[in-house]
Design a protein around this motif. Structure first.
Motif, mmCIF file in Angstrom:
data_model
loop_
_atom_site.group_PDB
_atom_site.id
_atom_site.type_symbol
_atom_site.label_atom_id
_atom_site.label_comp_id
_atom_site.label_asym_id
_atom_site.label_seq_id
_atom_site.Cartn_x
_atom_site.Cartn_y
_atom_site.Cartn_z
ATOM 1 N N CYS A 60 0.711 -1.255 0.106
ATOM 2 C CA CYS A 60 -0.105 0.000 0.113
ATOM 3 C C CYS A 60 0.933 1.356 -0.136
ATOM 4 N N ILE A 61 1.905 1.321 0.941
ATOM 5 C CA ILE A 61 2.951 2.302 0.821
ATOM 6 C C ILE A 61 3.673 2.537 -0.602
ATOM 7 N N LEU A 62 3.922 1.489 -1.091
ATOM 8 C CA LEU A 62 4.662 1.367 -2.400
ATOM 9 C C LEU A 62 3.947 1.839 -3.410
ATOM 10 N N VAL A 63 2.563 1.684 -3.475
ATOM 11 C CA VAL A 63 1.995 2.101 -4.559
ATOM 12 C C VAL A 63 1.957 3.734 -4.839
ATOM 13 N N ALA A 64 1.607 4.329 -3.849
ATOM 14 C CA ALA A 64 1.661 5.502 -3.792
ATOM 15 C C ALA A 64 2.994 6.223 -4.195
ATOM 16 N N GLN A 65 4.238 5.564 -3.418
ATOM 17 C CA GLN A 65 5.454 6.209 -3.402
ATOM 18 C C GLN A 65 5.946 5.863 -4.847
ATOM 19 N N SER A 66 5.726 4.788 -5.551
ATOM 20 C CA SER A 66 6.083 4.219 -6.821
ATOM 21 C C SER A 66 5.350 5.440 -7.891
ATOM 22 N N LEU A 67 4.310 5.707 -7.643
ATOM 23 C CA LEU A 67 3.635 6.929 -8.546
ATOM 24 C C LEU A 67 4.329 8.001 -8.581
ATOM 25 N N ALA A 68 4.829 8.550 -7.559
ATOM 26 C CA ALA A 68 5.557 9.449 -7.297
ATOM 27 C C ALA A 68 6.780 9.564 -8.034
ATOM 28 N N HIS A 69 7.464 8.349 -7.911
ATOM 29 C CA HIS A 69 8.742 8.224 -8.421
ATOM 30 C C HIS A 69 8.693 8.278 -9.970
ATOM 31 N N ALA A 70 7.701 7.740 -10.345
ATOM 32 C CA ALA A 70 7.489 7.705 -12.035
ATOM 33 C C ALA A 70 7.120 9.336 -12.409
ATOM 34 N N ASP A 71 6.555 9.964 -11.536
ATOM 35 C CA ASP A 71 6.290 11.409 -11.984
ATOM 36 C C ASP A 71 7.573 11.925 -12.105
ATOM 37 N N LEU A 72 8.636 11.697 -11.079
ATOM 38 C CA LEU A 72 9.757 12.375 -10.824
ATOM 39 C C LEU A 72 10.406 12.135 -12.371
ATOM 40 N N CYS A 73 10.476 10.678 -12.648
ATOM 41 C CA CYS A 73 11.294 10.289 -13.846
ATOM 42 C C CYS A 73 10.557 10.881 -15.201
ATOM 43 N N LYS A 74 9.392 11.451 -14.913
ATOM 44 C CA LYS A 74 8.665 11.845 -16.190
ATOM 45 C C LYS A 74 8.476 10.747 -17.151
ATOM 46 N N VAL A 75 8.146 9.762 -16.758
ATOM 47 C CA VAL A 75 7.535 8.567 -17.695
ATOM 48 C C VAL A 75 6.261 8.501 -17.195
ATOM 49 N N SER A 76 5.630 7.618 -17.790
ATOM 50 C CA SER A 76 4.326 7.025 -17.971
ATOM 51 C C SER A 76 4.136 6.485 -16.588
ATOM 52 N N LEU A 77 2.939 6.826 -15.650
ATOM 53 C CA LEU A 77 2.850 6.622 -14.336
ATOM 54 C C LEU A 77 2.646 5.219 -14.132
ATOM 55 N N ILE A 78 2.226 4.464 -14.892
ATOM 56 C CA ILE A 78 1.850 2.823 -14.945
ATOM 57 C C ILE A 78 3.372 1.975 -14.607
ATOM 58 N N HIS A 79 4.220 2.653 -15.091
ATOM 59 C CA HIS A 79 5.846 2.072 -14.865
ATOM 60 C C HIS A 79 6.144 2.273 -13.551
ATOM 61 N N GLY A 80 5.520 3.153 -12.808
ATOM 62 C CA GLY A 80 5.789 3.160 -11.309
ATOM 63 C C GLY A 80 5.663 1.957 -10.659
#
Length: 145
Positions: A60-80
């Motif tokens: 549960c924690i990693l889902v939100a964190q991974s979406l934020a990291h994908a946004d920081l990477c400037k890639v498609s959010l599903i890859h987070g």
């Protein structure tokens, strides 16, 4: 009296290899796939519910964190979420350190995003990020060999 090939006897310590090729392959597989060794010894009654609870909480924690990291990477959010689900699953099969932390990191995501900023649209950055990740993983694997 010594036997042919330098062996002294058929007991332990003999230089004759009586082990089957399959046993040797199985022992080699244990080096590269440690789950074969520890899963049969896992204490299901004592540990499974605790491990499941910890895994769900961490997920549960990693889902939100991974979406934020994908946004920081400037890639498609599903890859987070993919980047947070695949590595722990693979590490549970092939990993050897119980205390290792596997997943994304904010600083790495930010630096990756800076490198990918020069690429065109979102789709191109996502593809370039995948290739970049594969190359980094390949270099780390070669360093481990």
């Amino acid at each position: 009296f010594p036997l042919a090939g330098g062996a002294t006897d058929f007991h332990k310590g003999s230089s004759i290899n009586l082990e089957s090729p399959w046993a040797a392959r199985a022992r080699e597989a244990l080096k590269f796939i440690p789950i074969i060794e520890w899963l049969p010894a896992y204490q299901w009654n004592e540990c499974f519910l605790k491990d499941l609870s910890g895994g769900i909480t961490l997920g549960c924690i990693l889902v939100a964190q991974s979406l934020a990291h994908a946004d920081l990477c400037k890639v498609s959010l599903i890859h987070g979420p993919y980047s947070c689900m695949a590595p722990p699953l693979l590490y549970s099969i092939f990993g050897t350190c119980v205390h290792s932390s596997i997943g994304t990191g904010g600083l790495v995501a930010l630096l990756t995003g800076e490198q990918l900023a020069g690429y065109g649209d979102l789709e191109e950055r996502t593809r370039a990020g995948g290739i970049f990740t594969l190359l980094v993983g390949l270099v780390i694997t070669l360093m481990g060999i």
